[in-house]
Design a protein around this motif. Structure first.
Motif, PDB file in Angstrom:
ATOM      1  N   ASN A  10       0.916  -1.238   0.018  1.00  0.00           N
ATOM      2  CA  ASN A  10       0.141  -0.105   0.048  1.00  0.00           C
ATOM      3  C   ASN A  10       1.046   1.327   0.073  1.00  0.00           C
ATOM      4  OD1 ASN A  10      -2.685  -1.283   0.098  1.00  0.00           O
ATOM      5  ND2 ASN A  10      -2.694  -1.170   2.368  1.00  0.00           N
ATOM      6  N   VAL A  11       0.377   2.283  -0.535  1.00  0.00           N
ATOM      7  CA  VAL A  11       1.268   3.500  -0.666  1.00  0.00           C
ATOM      8  C   VAL A  11       0.270   4.768  -0.188  1.00  0.00           C
ATOM      9  CG1 VAL A  11       0.493   4.157  -3.032  1.00  0.00           C
ATOM     10  CG2 VAL A  11       2.537   5.092  -2.048  1.00  0.00           C
ATOM     11  N   ASP A  12       0.897   5.523   0.688  1.00  0.00           N
ATOM     12  CA  ASP A  12       0.273   6.664   1.368  1.00  0.00           C
ATOM     13  C   ASP A  12       1.088   8.006   1.034  1.00  0.00           C
ATOM     14  OD1 ASP A  12      -1.704   8.347   2.554  1.00  0.00           O
ATOM     15  OD2 ASP A  12      -0.350   8.078   4.323  1.00  0.00           O
ATOM     16  N   PHE A  13       0.590   8.980   0.381  1.00  0.00           N
ATOM     17  CA  PHE A  13       1.606  10.199   0.105  1.00  0.00           C
ATOM     18  C   PHE A  13       1.095  10.836   1.158  1.00  0.00           C
ATOM     19  CE2 PHE A  13       1.329   7.946  -3.947  1.00  0.00           C
ATOM     20  CZ  PHE A  13       2.627   8.289  -4.306  1.00  0.00           C
ATOM     21  N   GLY A  14       2.492  11.417   2.097  1.00  0.00           N
ATOM     22  CA  GLY A  14       2.063  12.504   3.129  1.00  0.00           C
ATOM     23  C   GLY A  14       2.500  13.726   2.789  1.00  0.00           C
ATOM     24  N   ILE A  23       6.500   9.553   1.497  1.00  0.00           N
ATOM     25  CA  ILE A  23       5.613   8.576   1.168  1.00  0.00           C
ATOM     26  C   ILE A  23       5.711   7.476   2.073  1.00  0.00           C
ATOM     27  CG2 ILE A  23       5.135   6.601  -0.489  1.00  0.00           C
ATOM     28  CD1 ILE A  23       7.277   9.390  -1.952  1.00  0.00           C
ATOM     29  N   THR A  24       4.688   6.590   2.383  1.00  0.00           N
ATOM     30  CA  THR A  24       4.515   5.655   3.320  1.00  0.00           C
ATOM     31  C   THR A  24       4.159   4.418   2.644  1.00  0.00           C
ATOM     32  OG1 THR A  24       4.102   7.193   5.334  1.00  0.00           O
ATOM     33  CG2 THR A  24       3.772   4.698   5.480  1.00  0.00           C
ATOM     34  N   LEU A  25       4.931   3.183   2.834  1.00  0.00           N
ATOM     35  CA  LEU A  25       4.536   2.311   2.117  1.00  0.00           C
ATOM     36  C   LEU A  25       4.206   1.050   3.269  1.00  0.00           C
ATOM     37  CD1 LEU A  25       7.421   1.634  -0.223  1.00  0.00           C
ATOM     38  CD2 LEU A  25       4.983   2.451  -0.684  1.00  0.00           C
ATOM     39  N   SER A  26       3.096   0.403   3.341  1.00  0.00           N
ATOM     40  CA  SER A  26       2.625  -0.514   4.154  1.00  0.00           C
ATOM     41  C   SER A  26       2.001  -1.563   3.729  1.00  0.00           C
ATOM     42  CB  SER A  26       1.625   0.486   5.146  1.00  0.00           C
ATOM     43  OG  SER A  26       0.539   0.727   4.367  1.00  0.00           O
ATOM     44  N   VAL A  96       9.518   6.683   3.072  1.00  0.00           N
ATOM     45  CA  VAL A  96      10.408   7.165   2.147  1.00  0.00           C
ATOM     46  C   VAL A  96      10.657   8.431   1.770  1.00  0.00           C
ATOM     47  CG1 VAL A  96      11.052   6.861  -0.395  1.00  0.00           C
ATOM     48  CG2 VAL A  96      10.001   5.017   1.078  1.00  0.00           C
ATOM     49  N   LYS A  97      11.415   9.347   2.106  1.00  0.00           N
ATOM     50  CA  LYS A  97      11.602  10.582   1.600  1.00  0.00           C
ATOM     51  C   LYS A  97      12.354  10.813   0.365  1.00  0.00           C
ATOM     52  CE  LYS A  97      12.246  15.048   3.896  1.00  0.00           C
ATOM     53  NZ  LYS A  97      12.687  15.874   5.033  1.00  0.00           N
ATOM     54  N   VAL A  98      11.434  11.562  -0.470  1.00  0.00           N
ATOM     55  CA  VAL A  98      12.221  11.709  -2.028  1.00  0.00           C
ATOM     56  C   VAL A  98      12.441  13.162  -2.154  1.00  0.00           C
ATOM     57  CG1 VAL A  98      11.496  11.730  -4.451  1.00  0.00           C
ATOM     58  CG2 VAL A  98      10.638   9.843  -2.896  1.00  0.00           C
ATOM     59  N   LYS A 100      13.241  16.290  -4.807  1.00  0.00           N
ATOM     60  CA  LYS A 100      12.866  16.754  -6.025  1.00  0.00           C
ATOM     61  C   LYS A 100      14.128  17.523  -6.425  1.00  0.00           C
ATOM     62  CE  LYS A 100       8.251  16.779  -4.667  1.00  0.00           C
ATOM     63  NZ  LYS A 100       6.849  17.581  -4.615  1.00  0.00           N
ATOM     64  N   GLU A 101      14.483  17.254  -7.868  1.00  0.00           N
ATOM     65  CA  GLU A 101      15.452  18.120  -8.349  1.00  0.00           C
ATOM     66  C   GLU A 101      14.706  19.293  -9.315  1.00  0.00           C
ATOM     67  OE1 GLU A 101      19.039  17.722 -11.784  1.00  0.00           O
ATOM     68  OE2 GLU A 101      18.335  15.944 -10.806  1.00  0.00           O
ATOM     69  N   THR A 102      13.436  18.980  -9.664  1.00  0.00           N
ATOM     70  CA  THR A 102      12.665  19.878 -10.288  1.00  0.00           C
ATOM     71  C   THR A 102      11.342  20.020  -9.425  1.00  0.00           C
ATOM     72  OG1 THR A 102      11.749  18.314 -11.879  1.00  0.00           O
ATOM     73  CG2 THR A 102      13.437  19.712 -12.738  1.00  0.00           C
ATOM     74  N   LYS A 103      10.397  21.112  -9.569  1.00  0.00           N
ATOM     75  CA  LYS A 103       9.299  21.183  -8.866  1.00  0.00           C
ATOM     76  C   LYS A 103       8.104  20.465  -9.522  1.00  0.00           C
ATOM     77  CE  LYS A 103      10.686  25.703  -6.980  1.00  0.00           C
ATOM     78  NZ  LYS A 103      10.237  27.131  -6.751  1.00  0.00           N
ATOM     79  N   PHE A 104       7.646  19.512  -8.925  1.00  0.00           N
ATOM     80  CA  PHE A 104       6.145  19.020  -9.248  1.00  0.00           C
ATOM     81  C   PHE A 104       5.532  18.396  -8.234  1.00  0.00           C
ATOM     82  CE2 PHE A 104       9.800  15.878  -9.104  1.00  0.00           C
ATOM     83  CZ  PHE A 104       9.315  14.724  -8.984  1.00  0.00           C
ATOM     84  N   ASN A 105       4.370  17.849  -8.435  1.00  0.00           N
ATOM     85  CA  ASN A 105       3.474  17.223  -7.368  1.00  0.00           C
ATOM     86  C   ASN A 105       3.534  15.693  -7.749  1.00  0.00           C
ATOM     87  OD1 ASN A 105       1.008  15.880  -6.642  1.00  0.00           O
ATOM     88  ND2 ASN A 105       0.426  18.034  -5.758  1.00  0.00           N
ATOM     89  N   LEU A 106       4.362  15.096  -6.564  1.00  0.00           N
ATOM     90  CA  LEU A 106       4.403  13.722  -6.849  1.00  0.00           C
ATOM     91  C   LEU A 106       3.243  12.798  -6.785  1.00  0.00           C
ATOM     92  CD1 LEU A 106       6.753  11.593  -7.277  1.00  0.00           C
ATOM     93  CD2 LEU A 106       7.078  11.476  -4.685  1.00  0.00           C
ATOM     94  N   LYS A 107       2.358  13.210  -5.594  1.00  0.00           N
ATOM     95  CA  LYS A 107       1.150  12.786  -5.544  1.00  0.00           C
ATOM     96  C   LYS A 107       0.202  12.659  -6.704  1.00  0.00           C
ATOM     97  CE  LYS A 107      -2.972  12.168  -2.523  1.00  0.00           C
ATOM     98  NZ  LYS A 107      -3.744  12.757  -1.381  1.00  0.00           N
TER      99      LYS A 107
END
Length: 112
Positions: A10-14, A23-26, A96-98, A100-107
């Motif tokens: 499962n993935v949850d975007f914080g 991001i949390t994986l569970s 997980v903490k990602v 970013k090199e460029t600005k974007f919305n990961l979720k």
């Protein structure tokens, strides 16, 4: 070498900022009740891999010979600092903490 099938977590975007995202994986309900019952992710820290490509960041963990994980999509034209990615396995989840090199919305990128 043959590819091993991966079972998704499962993935949850914080929280998300211009330069990072959490991001949390569970475990899924079935995994909690069966295949990963009584398994602590923190006990398998050494088996965690990050697999960066231009399109995604794959997070993989091998537990009892089985592969689990999730592919976090990166939108076309955007980049992350894969080498700076922080992965913290805990008892019931993987944080997980990602960066970013460029600005974007990961979720938002996951919804395609």
């Amino acid at each position: 070498m043959a590819e091993t099938a991966m079972t998704e977590l499962n993935v949850d975007f914080g929280k998300e900022k211009d330069d990072w995202a959490e991001i949390t994986l569970s475990k899924t309900e079935m995994q909690r009740n069966r295949t990963l019952r009584d398994i602590k992710f923190s006990d398998y820290e050494d088996s965690i891999e990050k697999i960066p490509t231009a399109e995604s960041l794959g997070i993989r963990i091998t537990i009892n010979g089985e592969l689990y994980g999730y592919d976090i999509r990166i939108p076309e034209g955007h980049k992350i600092y894969a080498d700076k990615t922080e992965i913290t396995p805990e008892k019931k989840e993987i944080k997980v903490k990602v960066f970013k090199e460029t600005k974007f919305n990961l979720k938002g990128a996951q919804m395609r």
